[in-house]
Design a protein around this motif. Structure first.
Motif, PDB file in Angstrom:
ATOM      1  N   VAL A   1     -26.474  14.059  23.246  1.00  0.00           N
ATOM      2  CA  VAL A   1     -25.174  13.483  23.585  1.00  0.00           C
ATOM      3  C   VAL A   1     -25.017  13.558  25.100  1.00  0.00           C
ATOM      4  O   VAL A   1     -25.243  14.603  25.711  1.00  0.00           O
ATOM      5  CB  VAL A   1     -24.002  14.192  22.860  1.00  0.00           C
ATOM      6  CG1 VAL A   1     -24.078  13.958  21.353  1.00  0.00           C
ATOM      7  CG2 VAL A   1     -23.995  15.684  23.124  1.00  0.00           C
ATOM      8  N   GLY A   2     -24.645  12.441  25.687  1.00  0.00           N
ATOM      9  CA  GLY A   2     -24.494  12.389  27.129  1.00  0.00           C
ATOM     10  C   GLY A   2     -23.323  13.231  27.608  1.00  0.00           C
ATOM     11  O   GLY A   2     -22.258  13.227  27.000  1.00  0.00           O
ATOM     12  N   VAL A   3     -23.539  13.972  28.692  1.00  0.00           N
ATOM     13  CA  VAL A   3     -22.457  14.772  29.281  1.00  0.00           C
ATOM     14  C   VAL A   3     -22.198  14.393  30.733  1.00  0.00           C
ATOM     15  O   VAL A   3     -21.150  14.732  31.280  1.00  0.00           O
ATOM     16  CB  VAL A   3     -22.717  16.293  29.153  1.00  0.00           C
ATOM     17  CG1 VAL A   3     -22.718  16.707  27.695  1.00  0.00           C
ATOM     18  CG2 VAL A   3     -24.002  16.700  29.838  1.00  0.00           C
ATOM     19  N   ASP A   4     -23.137  13.701  31.374  1.00  0.00           N
ATOM     20  CA  ASP A   4     -22.945  13.305  32.766  1.00  0.00           C
ATOM     21  C   ASP A   4     -23.881  12.153  33.086  1.00  0.00           C
ATOM     22  O   ASP A   4     -25.029  12.143  32.640  1.00  0.00           O
ATOM     23  CB  ASP A   4     -23.250  14.480  33.703  1.00  0.00           C
ATOM     24  CG  ASP A   4     -23.077  14.116  35.165  1.00  0.00           C
ATOM     25  OD1 ASP A   4     -21.927  13.891  35.581  1.00  0.00           O
ATOM     26  OD2 ASP A   4     -24.091  14.041  35.887  1.00  0.00           O
ATOM     27  N   ILE A   5     -23.359  11.184  33.839  1.00  0.00           N
ATOM     28  CA  ILE A   5     -24.209  10.102  34.342  1.00  0.00           C
ATOM     29  C   ILE A   5     -23.657   9.676  35.690  1.00  0.00           C
ATOM     30  O   ILE A   5     -22.444   9.703  35.922  1.00  0.00           O
ATOM     31  CB  ILE A   5     -24.298   8.906  33.360  1.00  0.00           C
ATOM     32  CG1 ILE A   5     -25.367   7.915  33.833  1.00  0.00           C
ATOM     33  CG2 ILE A   5     -22.949   8.246  33.157  1.00  0.00           C
ATOM     34  CD1 ILE A   5     -25.811   6.926  32.758  1.00  0.00           C
ATOM     35  N   ASN A   6     -24.568   9.338  36.596  1.00  0.00           N
ATOM     36  CA  ASN A   6     -24.142   8.788  37.877  1.00  0.00           C
ATOM     37  C   ASN A   6     -25.093   7.670  38.264  1.00  0.00           C
ATOM     38  O   ASN A   6     -26.189   7.560  37.713  1.00  0.00           O
ATOM     39  CB  ASN A   6     -24.073   9.868  38.971  1.00  0.00           C
ATOM     40  CG  ASN A   6     -25.425  10.420  39.313  1.00  0.00           C
ATOM     41  OD1 ASN A   6     -26.336   9.698  39.684  1.00  0.00           O
ATOM     42  ND2 ASN A   6     -25.578  11.731  39.175  1.00  0.00           N
ATOM     43  N   ALA A   7     -24.652   6.836  39.184  1.00  0.00           N
ATOM     44  CA  ALA A   7     -25.478   5.713  39.615  1.00  0.00           C
ATOM     45  C   ALA A   7     -25.187   5.384  41.068  1.00  0.00           C
ATOM     46  O   ALA A   7     -24.039   5.405  41.499  1.00  0.00           O
ATOM     47  CB  ALA A   7     -25.202   4.490  38.744  1.00  0.00           C
ATOM     48  N   THR A   8     -26.253   5.097  41.788  1.00  0.00           N
ATOM     49  CA  THR A   8     -26.142   4.579  43.144  1.00  0.00           C
ATOM     50  C   THR A   8     -26.679   3.157  43.123  1.00  0.00           C
ATOM     51  O   THR A   8     -27.821   2.925  42.704  1.00  0.00           O
ATOM     52  CB  THR A   8     -26.960   5.444  44.130  1.00  0.00           C
ATOM     53  OG1 THR A   8     -26.472   6.783  44.067  1.00  0.00           O
ATOM     54  CG2 THR A   8     -26.839   4.916  45.543  1.00  0.00           C
ATOM     55  N   HIS A   9     -25.856   2.220  43.538  1.00  0.00           N
ATOM     56  CA  HIS A   9     -26.238   0.803  43.534  1.00  0.00           C
ATOM     57  C   HIS A   9     -26.743   0.452  44.932  1.00  0.00           C
ATOM     58  O   HIS A   9     -26.007   0.529  45.908  1.00  0.00           O
ATOM     59  CB  HIS A   9     -25.050  -0.059  43.124  1.00  0.00           C
ATOM     60  CG  HIS A   9     -24.470   0.366  41.809  1.00  0.00           C
ATOM     61  ND1 HIS A   9     -25.115   0.155  40.613  1.00  0.00           N
ATOM     62  CD2 HIS A   9     -23.332   1.037  41.509  1.00  0.00           C
ATOM     63  CE1 HIS A   9     -24.392   0.660  39.631  1.00  0.00           C
ATOM     64  NE2 HIS A   9     -23.311   1.205  40.143  1.00  0.00           N
ATOM     65  N   HIS A  10     -28.018   0.056  45.027  1.00  0.00           N
ATOM     66  CA  HIS A  10     -28.671  -0.174  46.312  1.00  0.00           C
ATOM     67  C   HIS A  10     -28.619  -1.614  46.780  1.00  0.00           C
ATOM     68  O   HIS A  10     -28.521  -1.875  47.973  1.00  0.00           O
ATOM     69  CB  HIS A  10     -30.142   0.268  46.241  1.00  0.00           C
ATOM     70  CG  HIS A  10     -30.318   1.679  45.790  1.00  0.00           C
ATOM     71  ND1 HIS A  10     -29.971   2.769  46.561  1.00  0.00           N
ATOM     72  CD2 HIS A  10     -30.788   2.190  44.620  1.00  0.00           C
ATOM     73  CE1 HIS A  10     -30.246   3.880  45.901  1.00  0.00           C
ATOM     74  NE2 HIS A  10     -30.728   3.559  44.721  1.00  0.00           N
TER      75      HIS A  10
END
Length: 146
Positions: free
Chosen positions: A86-95
């Motif tokens: 189960v996901g608990v954290d996600i992040n993303a950097t859009h380049h």
């Protein structure tokens, strides 16, 4: 991976057959196609068309959906068969922006433990240019059996 020794991990088709919604309605709607499925590396593609924001650019949320799909599948395969992810954290950097074609996500594990798994996902365009880098952490919890 927590499968018993001498037991091959399930194929993608076998694994998705265990899930109540198979590939998942959102993945189907967005055109996500898993092309590589292993405990060490997950790969999937997604079309840009149909997954854009009002300016015609690939929606950042679409990139996150692709990343979460890959990281969650990888975590779930690692946890199989006794636990689920189960996901608990996600992040993303859009380049950079993508405006057409297909994007490809490649997920590699950063940590595969008993109770947590973390993956890095690199999303590139058709020219191999990085569009997004994401990281997801999943908790691995006991599978509930009926």
């Amino acid at each position: 991976m927590s499968t018993p020794e001498n037991t091959a991990p399930p194929t993608l088709e076998e694994f998705l057959a265990l899930a109540p919604e198979g590939n998942g309605a959102l993945n189907d709607k967005m055109g996500v196609e898993v092309t590589e499925f292993s405990p060490e590396r997950m790969v999937a593609t997604m079309p840009v068309e149909g997954n854009t924001q009002p300016y015609g650019l690939l929606h950042g949320g679409a990139s996150v959906v692709l990343a979460e799909t890959l990281g969650s599948l990888g975590s779930a395969l690692h946890a199989y068969p006794d636990r689920i992810a189960v996901g608990v954290d996600i992040n993303a950097t859009h380049h950079r922006a993508a405006t057409s074609g297909t994007v490809t996500g490649v997920a590699t594990p950063l940590h595969l433990g008993r109770s947590m798994a973390a993956w890095q996902i690199e999303i590139t365009d058709d020219q191999g240019r990085r569009v997004c880098t994401s990281r997801i952490t999943c908790a691995l919890i006991p599978a509930q059996r009926d």
